[in-house]
Design an enzyme around this catalytic site. Structure first.
Site, PDB file in Angstrom:
ATOM      1  N   TYR A  99      62.576   5.587  95.853  1.00 54.41           N
ATOM      2  CA  TYR A  99      63.380   5.332  94.653  1.00 54.41           C
ATOM      3  C   TYR A  99      64.716   6.058  94.738  1.00 54.41           C
ATOM      4  O   TYR A  99      64.840   7.097  95.385  1.00 54.41           O
ATOM      5  CB  TYR A  99      62.638   5.715  93.371  1.00 54.41           C
ATOM      6  CG  TYR A  99      62.450   7.199  93.117  1.00 54.41           C
ATOM      7  CD1 TYR A  99      63.441   7.942  92.477  1.00 54.41           C
ATOM      8  CD2 TYR A  99      61.274   7.848  93.478  1.00 54.41           C
ATOM      9  CE1 TYR A  99      63.260   9.299  92.218  1.00 54.41           C
ATOM     10  CE2 TYR A  99      61.079   9.197  93.226  1.00 54.41           C
ATOM     11  CZ  TYR A  99      62.082   9.920  92.595  1.00 54.41           C
ATOM     12  OH  TYR A  99      61.908  11.265  92.341  1.00 54.41           O
ATOM     13  N   CYS A 100      65.713   5.492  94.070  1.00 48.19           N
ATOM     14  CA  CYS A 100      66.985   6.166  93.824  1.00 48.19           C
ATOM     15  C   CYS A 100      67.132   6.257  92.309  1.00 48.19           C
ATOM     16  O   CYS A 100      66.125   6.274  91.591  1.00 48.19           O
ATOM     17  CB  CYS A 100      68.151   5.445  94.494  1.00 48.19           C
ATOM     18  SG  CYS A 100      68.392   3.728  93.962  1.00 48.19           S
ATOM     19  N   PHE A 101      68.342   6.337  91.792  1.00 47.99           N
ATOM     20  CA  PHE A 101      68.463   6.566  90.356  1.00 47.99           C
ATOM     21  C   PHE A 101      68.043   5.346  89.536  1.00 47.99           C
ATOM     22  O   PHE A 101      67.229   5.454  88.613  1.00 47.99           O
ATOM     23  CB  PHE A 101      69.891   6.972  89.984  1.00 47.99           C
ATOM     24  CG  PHE A 101      70.033   7.303  88.522  1.00 47.99           C
ATOM     25  CD1 PHE A 101      69.363   8.386  87.976  1.00 47.99           C
ATOM     26  CD2 PHE A 101      70.808   6.518  87.681  1.00 47.99           C
ATOM     27  CE1 PHE A 101      69.466   8.689  86.624  1.00 47.99           C
ATOM     28  CE2 PHE A 101      70.920   6.813  86.333  1.00 47.99           C
ATOM     29  CZ  PHE A 101      70.253   7.901  85.803  1.00 47.99           C
TER      30      PHE A 101
END
EC number: 2.9.1.3
Length: 372
Positions: A99-101
């Site tokens: 995941y990223c933001f």
């Protein structure tokens, strides 16, 4: 793990937290430090400086220029090194997610580079923001369940009792702090967001296990450096209270065991005999120093003298009984009057008083009759 066994991108956030499914967080370190999840490891696509440069470029020149800069910054040998780290983690965690933001460009790019290396690895739809919002909603919904608080003077064993009960929620354990000026543990407190995330996952798991009511320690809003989430704290202000009224001698013995004997052992196990004793000494002195203004200068100095004599005696003999010389007046003149004042304001909500065993029995019965 190979590309032949491809999993879909994930958005079953509940399952991810209930099963502690491992997560690879590709945000920058500064983002991870501001808030993340216990089941996540930080392997960033860009470091803090690279992220800042790309962000500045985005504001000044737009998305395409920022993407181009990102590719130029993380290229060649650096790209190979970071891809190797992701591949190693994917092999270790074959059931995990990236995941990223927001589940956007960064996690998509990492996913693409992994695929080019022969590994299909799913990402979290919506990224960190979606996971965080799920946990915030969990906190709000959990706070709607019935609650009962355990009250009592310092040393009553409130936390012990919370942990004995299946529907008990150890707020201090989640905060890694025991609430008082002597409350810090050898585990450093995390930031506010990490505390909220950890508490939300704890509540989620307990509800999944069948809890339909919470037993909580009667806490103030602040536990060390963490604040209780407002939905939880506001409901606590309306909850019934069961008060442990144990004899003074019983409470004193508990405190001596928990804050003196046990802490010495923990410090020495963590740091060795010499440094452990030094840190144990500093821990007790810091606890008194933190409340010096409330104690008043004269009492603070007197208790400090008693503490120092007790430490000398304990170090020489191994006996901790001399600590009662400062613990007794600290309870009698500071902690007990303070809690009595706080409890008076909740007198209308007190539903039971008794010793530790009686309160435990009451709460088990109260759970059956009032927990639905």
């Amino acid at each position: 793990m190979s590309a032949t066994r491809e999993r879909e991108d994930g958005q079953d956030y509940r399952r991810i937290f209930l099963q502690d499914i491992p997560l690879i967080d590709v945000r920058a370190p500064v983002e991870f430090q501001q808030g993340a999840f216990a089941n996540a490891v930080n392997l960033p696509l860009m470091n803090d400086d690279e992220r800042q440069a790309v962000g500045t470029c985005y504001k000044q020149q737009g998305q395409q220029a920022a993407i181009a800069l990102g590719h130029s910054l993380v290229n060649g040998r650096l790209r190979e090194q970071r891809t190797a780290a992701w591949l190693a983690q994917c092999a270790q965690w074959p059931e995990g997610y990236i995941y990223c933001f927001r589940g956007g460009l960064r996690s998509q790019l990492v996913q693409q580079w992994l695929r080019e290396a022969g590994v299909a690895y799913p990402r979290i739809t919506g990224g960190y923001k979606a996971l965080r919002n799920f946990l915030l909603t969990t906190l709000e919904q959990s706070a709607e369940l019935p609650m009962v608080l355990i009250g009592g003077n310092t040393g009553s064993g409130k936390t012990l009792l919370v942990n004995e009960l299946a529907d008990g929620v150890d707020l201090e354990g989640a905060a890694h702090h025991r609430g008082s000026s002597f409350g810090r543990t050898l585990v450093s407190q995390s930031g506010q967001i990490d505390f909220e995330n950890r508490l939300a996952v704890l509540l989620l798991k307990k509800q999944h296990g069948g809890c339909r009511r919470w037993v909580l320690e009667d806490e103030g809003r602040i536990i060390g450096s963490n604040n209780l989430p407002l939905p939880v704290f506001n409901r606590m202000q309306q909850a019934p209270v069961a008060v442990i009224d144990d004899p003074f001698e019983v409470r004193l013995a508990r405190l001596q065991h928990e804050y003196i004997d046990r802490m010495r052992i923990e410090f020495e196990q963590a740091y060795g005999a010499q440094l452990g004793w030094q840190k144990y000494d500093e821990y007790l002195h810091h606890g008194l120093f933190a409340i010096r203004r409330r104690l008043g200068l004269e009492r603070f100095q007197l208790l400090t003298q008693h503490l120092e004599r007790a430490l000398q005696y304990q170090q020489a003999s191994g006996n901790s009984d001399e600590h009662q010389q400062w613990l007794v007046p600290l309870l009698q003149h500071y902690y007990d009057p303070m809690y009595h004042y706080q409890l008076e304001k909740k007198s209308q909500r007190i539903v039971f008083r008794g010793n530790y065993a009686e309160v435990r029995e009451f709460l088990m019965t109260y759970s059956q009759n009032n927990g639905e």
